[in-house]
Scaffold this active site. Structure first.
Site, PDB file in Angstrom:
ATOM      1  N   LYS A   1       1.729  -3.381  -9.619  1.00  0.00           N
ATOM      2  CA  LYS A   1       0.782  -3.166 -10.701  1.00  0.00           C
ATOM      3  C   LYS A   1       0.880  -1.744 -11.245  1.00  0.00           C
ATOM      4  O   LYS A   1       0.444  -1.461 -12.349  1.00  0.00           O
ATOM      5  CB  LYS A   1      -0.662  -3.392 -10.180  1.00  0.00           C
ATOM      6  CG  LYS A   1      -0.878  -4.738  -9.543  1.00  0.00           C
ATOM      7  CD  LYS A   1      -2.256  -4.753  -8.854  1.00  0.00           C
ATOM      8  CE  LYS A   1      -2.330  -5.887  -7.871  1.00  0.00           C
ATOM      9  NZ  LYS A   1      -3.511  -5.749  -7.004  1.00  0.00           N
ATOM     10  N   GLY A   2       1.451  -0.863 -10.434  1.00  0.00           N
ATOM     11  CA  GLY A   2       1.392   0.571 -10.729  1.00  0.00           C
ATOM     12  C   GLY A   2       2.012   0.995 -12.049  1.00  0.00           C
ATOM     13  O   GLY A   2       1.611   1.994 -12.641  1.00  0.00           O
TER      14      GLY A   2
ATOM     15  N   PHE B   1      -0.410  12.302  -1.590  1.00  0.00           N
ATOM     16  CA  PHE B   1      -0.790  10.978  -2.066  1.00  0.00           C
ATOM     17  C   PHE B   1      -1.580  11.122  -3.365  1.00  0.00           C
ATOM     18  O   PHE B   1      -2.587  11.810  -3.424  1.00  0.00           O
ATOM     19  CB  PHE B   1      -1.604  10.208  -1.025  1.00  0.00           C
ATOM     20  CG  PHE B   1      -1.670   8.750  -1.359  1.00  0.00           C
ATOM     21  CD1 PHE B   1      -0.645   7.904  -0.974  1.00  0.00           C
ATOM     22  CD2 PHE B   1      -2.725   8.239  -2.104  1.00  0.00           C
ATOM     23  CE1 PHE B   1      -0.675   6.555  -1.318  1.00  0.00           C
ATOM     24  CE2 PHE B   1      -2.759   6.898  -2.450  1.00  0.00           C
ATOM     25  CZ  PHE B   1      -1.739   6.054  -2.050  1.00  0.00           C
ATOM     26  N   VAL B   2      -1.078  10.475  -4.404  1.00  0.00           N
ATOM     27  CA  VAL B   2      -1.697  10.623  -5.727  1.00  0.00           C
ATOM     28  C   VAL B   2      -2.266   9.295  -6.204  1.00  0.00           C
ATOM     29  O   VAL B   2      -1.852   8.227  -5.759  1.00  0.00           O
ATOM     30  CB  VAL B   2      -0.693  11.181  -6.756  1.00  0.00           C
ATOM     31  CG1 VAL B   2      -0.309  12.617  -6.403  1.00  0.00           C
ATOM     32  CG2 VAL B   2       0.552  10.311  -6.874  1.00  0.00           C
TER      33      VAL B   2
ATOM     34  N   LYS C   1       8.899  11.617  -5.776  1.00  0.00           N
ATOM     35  CA  LYS C   1       8.671  12.566  -4.671  1.00  0.00           C
ATOM     36  C   LYS C   1      10.010  12.776  -3.983  1.00  0.00           C
ATOM     37  O   LYS C   1      10.314  12.092  -2.996  1.00  0.00           O
ATOM     38  CB  LYS C   1       7.685  11.973  -3.654  1.00  0.00           C
ATOM     39  CG  LYS C   1       6.252  11.818  -4.126  1.00  0.00           C
ATOM     40  CD  LYS C   1       5.413  11.245  -2.981  1.00  0.00           C
ATOM     41  CE  LYS C   1       4.020  10.882  -3.405  1.00  0.00           C
ATOM     42  NZ  LYS C   1       3.315  10.055  -2.394  1.00  0.00           N
TER      43      LYS C   1
ATOM     44  N   ASP D   1      -2.929   3.341  -7.463  1.00  0.00           N
ATOM     45  CA  ASP D   1      -4.228   3.028  -6.870  1.00  0.00           C
ATOM     46  C   ASP D   1      -4.541   3.847  -5.636  1.00  0.00           C
ATOM     47  O   ASP D   1      -3.663   4.349  -4.936  1.00  0.00           O
ATOM     48  CB  ASP D   1      -4.280   1.552  -6.481  1.00  0.00           C
ATOM     49  CG  ASP D   1      -3.373   1.252  -5.282  1.00  0.00           C
ATOM     50  OD1 ASP D   1      -2.161   1.537  -5.369  1.00  0.00           O
ATOM     51  OD2 ASP D   1      -3.886   0.772  -4.255  1.00  0.00           O
TER      52      ASP D   1
ATOM     53  N   GLU E   1       8.747   2.061 -13.574  1.00  0.00           N
ATOM     54  CA  GLU E   1       8.044   2.129 -12.286  1.00  0.00           C
ATOM     55  C   GLU E   1       7.075   3.315 -12.293  1.00  0.00           C
ATOM     56  O   GLU E   1       7.296   4.302 -13.006  1.00  0.00           O
ATOM     57  CB  GLU E   1       9.123   2.267 -11.193  1.00  0.00           C
ATOM     58  CG  GLU E   1       8.658   2.523  -9.786  1.00  0.00           C
ATOM     59  CD  GLU E   1       7.882   1.383  -9.154  1.00  0.00           C
ATOM     60  OE1 GLU E   1       6.828   1.012  -9.696  1.00  0.00           O
ATOM     61  OE2 GLU E   1       8.308   0.913  -8.084  1.00  0.00           O
ATOM     62  N   ASP E   2       6.030   3.227 -11.490  1.00  0.00           N
ATOM     63  CA  ASP E   2       5.077   4.332 -11.425  1.00  0.00           C
ATOM     64  C   ASP E   2       5.606   5.515 -10.622  1.00  0.00           C
ATOM     65  O   ASP E   2       5.528   6.658 -11.054  1.00  0.00           O
ATOM     66  CB  ASP E   2       3.713   3.872 -10.860  1.00  0.00           C
ATOM     67  CG  ASP E   2       3.825   3.162  -9.507  1.00  0.00           C
ATOM     68  OD1 ASP E   2       4.953   2.943  -9.007  1.00  0.00           O
ATOM     69  OD2 ASP E   2       2.763   2.826  -8.947  1.00  0.00           O
TER      70      ASP E   2
ATOM     71  N   ARG F   1      -7.024   2.771 -10.740  1.00  0.00           N
ATOM     72  CA  ARG F   1      -5.798   2.710 -11.536  1.00  0.00           C
ATOM     73  C   ARG F   1      -6.077   3.070 -12.999  1.00  0.00           C
ATOM     74  O   ARG F   1      -5.170   3.361 -13.759  1.00  0.00           O
ATOM     75  CB  ARG F   1      -5.199   1.296 -11.500  1.00  0.00           C
ATOM     76  CG  ARG F   1      -4.711   0.847 -10.131  1.00  0.00           C
ATOM     77  CD  ARG F   1      -4.023  -0.511 -10.266  1.00  0.00           C
ATOM     78  NE  ARG F   1      -3.805  -1.162  -8.991  1.00  0.00           N
ATOM     79  CZ  ARG F   1      -2.730  -0.984  -8.216  1.00  0.00           C
ATOM     80  NH1 ARG F   1      -1.772  -0.172  -8.593  1.00  0.00           N
ATOM     81  NH2 ARG F   1      -2.603  -1.633  -7.082  1.00  0.00           N
TER      82      ARG F   1
ATOM     83  N   ASP G   1       9.141   6.944  -4.047  1.00  0.00           N
ATOM     84  CA  ASP G   1       8.760   7.714  -2.870  1.00  0.00           C
ATOM     85  C   ASP G   1       9.960   7.680  -1.908  1.00  0.00           C
ATOM     86  O   ASP G   1      10.919   8.422  -2.100  1.00  0.00           O
ATOM     87  CB  ASP G   1       7.495   7.038  -2.313  1.00  0.00           C
ATOM     88  CG  ASP G   1       6.842   7.774  -1.166  1.00  0.00           C
ATOM     89  OD1 ASP G   1       7.117   8.947  -0.965  1.00  0.00           O
ATOM     90  OD2 ASP G   1       6.026   7.144  -0.459  1.00  0.00           O
TER      91      ASP G   1
HETATM   92  P1  IMP Z   1       8.860   3.592  -1.904  1.00  0.00           P
HETATM   93  O1  IMP Z   1       9.387   2.223  -1.608  1.00  0.00           O
HETATM   94  O2  IMP Z   1       8.601   4.385  -0.645  1.00  0.00           O
HETATM   95  O3  IMP Z   1       9.714   4.369  -2.881  1.00  0.00           O
HETATM   96  O4  IMP Z   1       7.423   3.424  -2.499  1.00  0.00           O
HETATM   97  C1  IMP Z   1       7.218   3.080  -3.775  1.00  0.00           C
HETATM   98  C2  IMP Z   1       5.866   2.449  -3.975  1.00  0.00           C
HETATM   99  O5  IMP Z   1       4.871   2.980  -3.080  1.00  0.00           O
HETATM  100  C3  IMP Z   1       5.394   2.779  -5.345  1.00  0.00           C
HETATM  101  O6  IMP Z   1       5.810   1.784  -6.258  1.00  0.00           O
HETATM  102  C4  IMP Z   1       3.896   2.841  -5.190  1.00  0.00           C
HETATM  103  O7  IMP Z   1       3.351   1.563  -5.391  1.00  0.00           O
HETATM  104  C5  IMP Z   1       3.666   3.249  -3.757  1.00  0.00           C
HETATM  105  N1  IMP Z   1       3.358   4.704  -3.652  1.00  0.00           N
HETATM  106  C6  IMP Z   1       4.169   5.681  -3.174  1.00  0.00           C
HETATM  107  N2  IMP Z   1       3.577   6.874  -3.191  1.00  0.00           N
HETATM  108  C7  IMP Z   1       2.345   6.663  -3.722  1.00  0.00           C
HETATM  109  C8  IMP Z   1       1.244   7.542  -4.025  1.00  0.00           C
HETATM  110  O8  IMP Z   1       1.255   8.793  -3.824  1.00  0.00           O
HETATM  111  N3  IMP Z   1       0.143   6.936  -4.559  1.00  0.00           N
HETATM  112  C9  IMP Z   1       0.079   5.596  -4.803  1.00  0.00           C
HETATM  113  N4  IMP Z   1       1.087   4.754  -4.555  1.00  0.00           N
HETATM  114  C10 IMP Z   1       2.218   5.278  -4.006  1.00  0.00           C
HETATM  115 MG    MG Z   2       4.891   0.709  -7.620  1.00  0.00          MG
END
Ligand code: IMP
Ligand code: MG
Length: 187
Positions: free
Chosen positions: A47-48, A157-158, A136, A164, A104-105, A170, A108
């Site tokens: 949803k992000g 964490f944002v 990040k 969310d 994508e939002d 959101r 990470d």
């Molecule tokens: P990844 O698979 O570790 O790259 O994580 C990506 C997903 O984790 C993103 O699409 C977000 O939905 C969630 N996410 C990662 N960091 C944050 C944050 O700081 N706040 C909120 N959601 C996050």
């Molecule tokens: Mg996401």
């Protein structure tokens, strides 16, 4: 009167004007890069990515379609990526021969994006590029070529602007940093 989110907010990281200005810049880059492309499809990761998509597409002048995919990687209330990624809702169309731009939002660890890429690549699109509002870099576990990055942010964490805090907030028009070790109750 104080707003419900204020008890969780440590600081505003990116205000609304700064977000909107950067989103316009990204759209201009995209307009240039895709100027001669046909069959452009923006793939929003729910949803992000939803706030970012709707603001970004307002400034994209290249003819394009939109579609949505929902992926889960974080369990409820868990703020660390498990590395386990699951598809909750797939695209509704054939993407063969299309130029995909994944919207994508945040990236990470990179596990979610790696999963999405490897899934979509099997369906023979003409190209795939990645556009993320936030990244990040210090948290990256998977090396990825990210074509468009709105902002590189520290390992905090944002929430807000699509992201969310335990499914809430959101809707905020800015990106805020969450206070450490806080859980959100019912609202
Ligand atoms: P990844 O698979 O570790 O790259 O994580 C990506 C997903 O984790 C993103 O699409 C977000 O939905 C969630 N996410 C990662 N960091 C944050 C944050 O700081 N706040 C909120 N959601 C996050
Ligand atoms: Mg996401």
């Amino acid at each position: 009167m104080s707003q419900p989110y204020e008890q969780y907010l440590q600081e505003t990281l990116i205000d609304s004007d700064t977000l909107q200005a950067r989103i316009r810049e990204l759209a201009h880059e995209i307009n240039t890069d895709y100027a001669s492309s046909q069959n452009v499809l923006l793939v929003c990761i729910l949803k992000g990515g939803v706030m970012f998509l709707t603001d970004l597409m307002r400034h994209i002048t290249v003819p394009h379609g939109i579609d949505f995919m929902a992926i889960s990687s974080y369990g409820d209330g868990v703020r660390e990526s498990s590395g386990r990624v699951r598809i909750e809702m797939d695209l509704r169309q054939d993407i063969a021969g299309k130029h995909l731009l994944i919207v994508e939002d945040i990236i990470d660890s990179g596990h979610t994006m790696q999963y999405i890429l490897s899934l979509l690549e099997t369906r023979q699109p003409d190209s795939i590029r990645i556009c993320t509002l936030l990244s990040k870099p210090s948290r990256r576990q998977i090396e990825l070529d990210v074509d468009y990055v709105g902002f590189e942010i520290p390992d905090k964490f944002v929430f807000g602007y699509g992201l969310d805090l335990d499914e809430y907030f959101r809707n905020l028009p800015f990106i805020g940093v969450c206070k450490p070790d806080i859980t959100v109750g019912e609202h």
